[in-house]
Write an enzyme that holds these catalytic residues in place. Structure first.
Site, PDB file in Angstrom:
ATOM      1  N   ARG A  86      -4.151  -5.784 -37.276  1.00 23.01           N
ATOM      2  CA  ARG A  86      -4.785  -5.918 -35.863  1.00 23.01           C
ATOM      3  C   ARG A  86      -6.285  -6.410 -36.038  1.00 23.01           C
ATOM      4  O   ARG A  86      -6.947  -6.838 -35.165  1.00 23.01           O
ATOM      5  CB  ARG A  86      -4.777  -4.500 -35.301  1.00 23.01           C
ATOM      6  CG  ARG A  86      -3.420  -4.172 -35.307  1.00 23.01           C
ATOM      7  CD  ARG A  86      -3.327  -2.581 -34.994  1.00 23.01           C
ATOM      8  NE  ARG A  86      -1.920  -2.054 -34.851  1.00 23.01           N
ATOM      9  CZ  ARG A  86      -1.596  -1.165 -35.688  1.00 23.01           C
ATOM     10  NH1 ARG A  86      -2.120  -0.704 -36.626  1.00 23.01           N
ATOM     11  NH2 ARG A  86      -0.173  -0.648 -35.421  1.00 23.01           N
ATOM     12  N   GLY A  87      -6.546  -6.503 -37.226  1.00 20.89           N
ATOM     13  CA  GLY A  87      -8.252  -6.531 -37.587  1.00 20.89           C
ATOM     14  C   GLY A  87      -8.764  -7.903 -37.200  1.00 20.89           C
ATOM     15  O   GLY A  87     -10.157  -7.983 -36.810  1.00 20.89           O
TER      16      GLY A  87
ATOM     17  N   GLU B 126      -8.451 -14.331 -40.265  1.00 29.66           N
ATOM     18  CA  GLU B 126      -8.579 -12.952 -41.069  1.00 29.66           C
ATOM     19  C   GLU B 126      -9.691 -12.203 -40.581  1.00 29.66           C
ATOM     20  O   GLU B 126     -10.862 -12.779 -40.578  1.00 29.66           O
ATOM     21  CB  GLU B 126      -8.421 -13.068 -42.517  1.00 29.66           C
ATOM     22  CG  GLU B 126      -7.205 -12.568 -43.171  1.00 29.66           C
ATOM     23  CD  GLU B 126      -6.792 -11.184 -42.876  1.00 29.66           C
ATOM     24  OE1 GLU B 126      -7.337 -10.587 -41.753  1.00 29.66           O
ATOM     25  OE2 GLU B 126      -6.216 -10.368 -43.695  1.00 29.66           O
ATOM     26  N   ASP B 127      -9.710 -10.778 -40.751  1.00 27.73           N
ATOM     27  CA  ASP B 127     -11.148 -10.141 -40.415  1.00 27.73           C
ATOM     28  C   ASP B 127     -11.925 -10.015 -42.086  1.00 27.73           C
ATOM     29  O   ASP B 127     -13.126 -10.303 -41.958  1.00 27.73           O
ATOM     30  CB  ASP B 127     -10.835  -8.684 -40.450  1.00 27.73           C
ATOM     31  CG  ASP B 127      -9.689  -7.954 -41.047  1.00 27.73           C
ATOM     32  OD1 ASP B 127      -9.393  -8.570 -42.052  1.00 27.73           O
ATOM     33  OD2 ASP B 127      -9.024  -6.812 -40.690  1.00 27.73           O
TER      34      ASP B 127
ATOM     35  N   LYS C  98     -15.409 -10.177 -49.474  1.00 28.55           N
ATOM     36  CA  LYS C  98     -16.005  -9.353 -50.506  1.00 28.55           C
ATOM     37  C   LYS C  98     -15.508  -9.891 -51.692  1.00 28.55           C
ATOM     38  O   LYS C  98     -14.563  -9.726 -52.335  1.00 28.55           O
ATOM     39  CB  LYS C  98     -15.228  -7.707 -50.211  1.00 28.55           C
ATOM     40  CG  LYS C  98     -16.120  -6.924 -49.695  1.00 28.55           C
ATOM     41  CD  LYS C  98     -15.546  -5.596 -49.634  1.00 28.55           C
ATOM     42  CE  LYS C  98     -14.352  -5.149 -49.462  1.00 28.55           C
ATOM     43  NZ  LYS C  98     -13.887  -3.680 -48.869  1.00 28.55           N
TER      44      LYS C  98
ATOM     45  N   PHE D 260     -16.732  -0.492 -48.533  1.00 28.63           N
ATOM     46  CA  PHE D 260     -15.895  -0.244 -47.323  1.00 28.63           C
ATOM     47  C   PHE D 260     -16.628  -0.414 -46.141  1.00 28.63           C
ATOM     48  O   PHE D 260     -17.431   0.362 -45.534  1.00 28.63           O
ATOM     49  CB  PHE D 260     -14.978   0.961 -47.460  1.00 28.63           C
ATOM     50  CG  PHE D 260     -13.822   0.978 -46.330  1.00 28.63           C
ATOM     51  CD1 PHE D 260     -12.773   0.251 -46.709  1.00 28.63           C
ATOM     52  CD2 PHE D 260     -14.122   1.674 -45.269  1.00 28.63           C
ATOM     53  CE1 PHE D 260     -11.666   0.319 -45.996  1.00 28.63           C
ATOM     54  CE2 PHE D 260     -13.111   1.655 -44.514  1.00 28.63           C
ATOM     55  CZ  PHE D 260     -11.816   1.218 -44.638  1.00 28.63           C
ATOM     56  N   VAL D 261     -16.153  -1.417 -45.261  1.00 31.81           N
ATOM     57  CA  VAL D 261     -16.883  -1.609 -43.927  1.00 31.81           C
ATOM     58  C   VAL D 261     -15.813  -1.473 -42.625  1.00 31.81           C
ATOM     59  O   VAL D 261     -14.732  -1.405 -42.766  1.00 31.81           O
ATOM     60  CB  VAL D 261     -17.415  -2.930 -43.825  1.00 31.81           C
ATOM     61  CG1 VAL D 261     -18.644  -3.533 -44.800  1.00 31.81           C
ATOM     62  CG2 VAL D 261     -16.415  -4.242 -44.079  1.00 31.81           C
TER      63      VAL D 261
ATOM     64  N   ASP E 262     -10.857  -1.219 -39.452  1.00 29.88           N
ATOM     65  CA  ASP E 262     -10.633   0.187 -38.916  1.00 29.88           C
ATOM     66  C   ASP E 262     -10.903   0.949 -40.208  1.00 29.88           C
ATOM     67  O   ASP E 262     -10.872   0.759 -41.593  1.00 29.88           O
ATOM     68  CB  ASP E 262      -9.169   0.404 -38.386  1.00 29.88           C
ATOM     69  CG  ASP E 262      -8.359   0.336 -39.809  1.00 29.88           C
ATOM     70  OD1 ASP E 262      -8.477  -0.563 -40.563  1.00 29.88           O
ATOM     71  OD2 ASP E 262      -7.550   1.239 -39.997  1.00 29.88           O
TER      72      ASP E 262
ATOM     73  N   ARG F  27     -12.419   0.096 -34.886  1.00 29.22           N
ATOM     74  CA  ARG F  27     -12.080  -1.242 -34.782  1.00 29.22           C
ATOM     75  C   ARG F  27     -13.115  -1.881 -33.509  1.00 29.22           C
ATOM     76  O   ARG F  27     -13.389  -3.008 -33.368  1.00 29.22           O
ATOM     77  CB  ARG F  27     -10.736  -1.594 -34.405  1.00 29.22           C
ATOM     78  CG  ARG F  27      -9.704  -1.356 -35.300  1.00 29.22           C
ATOM     79  CD  ARG F  27      -8.479  -1.940 -35.067  1.00 29.22           C
ATOM     80  NE  ARG F  27      -7.469  -1.318 -35.903  1.00 29.22           N
ATOM     81  CZ  ARG F  27      -7.014  -1.907 -37.189  1.00 29.22           C
ATOM     82  NH1 ARG F  27      -7.528  -2.735 -37.587  1.00 29.22           N
ATOM     83  NH2 ARG F  27      -5.958  -1.341 -37.906  1.00 29.22           N
TER      84      ARG F  27
END
Ligand code: 5GP
Length: 179
Positions: A43-44, A99-100, A130, A151-152, A158, A164
């Site tokens: 979903r990102g 992609e996120d 990353k 971690f973002v 999310d 989100r």
């Protein structure tokens, strides 16, 4: 308010929208007349994809696919699962994956191989990269921002399905993980 859970903002809304504009015009030039399929990974990628496609000024189609390699935590499980396949046939088609974030690279490696196996010509666009987290060799063709190995959350990303909807990319306060 959600802001109270955020330790710091890494990338602001303005930075993201500006970069989406630039990437959109690059894609317009590079894919003019090729009618590519924009493939959003649920979903990102949705907020970034929505921002990006506004600036692609040529014919494109859109489809979506759901994959998962995280199971609610902050570390990748290392195992990619397909949750929902796309509908559109891709044989001989230019497919632009949106992609996120790329971390280990496992998700996109799996996806690229799957789509190429189906005959697609694959291009990868990611909002964030990353690079320090990489376990397999894969690089985006178009990149929003390189980020450090943290971690973002936000702009689609999310933590346990929350955050989100933040309009920026940020790092959560440590105490959020301890709850
Ligand atoms: P990879 O397979 O490259 O390790 O991971 C890709 C997926 O893991 C991304 O689509 C995203 O869902 C998730 N992911 C990787 N890093 C982060 C992060 O820093 N924050 C969040 N929220 N998800 C991440």
């Amino acid at each position: 308010m959600l802001e109270q859970y955020i330790e710091k903002v890494l990338i602001s809304e303005d930075q993201i929208t500006q970069r989406a504009k630039e990437l959109g015009s690059e894609l317009t030039k590079d894919f003019e007349g090729k009618n590519p399929l924009i493939l959003g990974i649920l979903r990102g990628s949705i907020p970034f994809l929505a921002e990006l496609v506004k600036h692609i000024d040529t014919h494109v189609e859109m489809d979506f696919m759901a994959l998962s390699s995280y199971h609610g935590g902050t570390k990748s499980s290392g195992e990619v699962k397909m949750i929902m396949d796309l509908d559109t046939p891709v044989n001989g088609r230019e497919v632009i994956i949106v992609e996120d974030i790329i971390d280990t690279g496992l998700t996109l490696k799996y996806l690229r191989e799957l789509l190429e196996h189906r005959g697609a010509i694959v291009t990868i666009v990611t909002m964030l990269d990353k690079k320090a987290g990489r376990k397999v060799e894969i690089d985006p063709d178009y990149l929003g921002f390189d980020i450090p190995n943290e971690f973002v959350v936000g702009f689609g990303l999310d933590y346990d399905e929350n955050y989100r909807n933040l309009p920026y990319v940020g790092v959560l306060k440590q105490e959020v993980y301890m709850d």
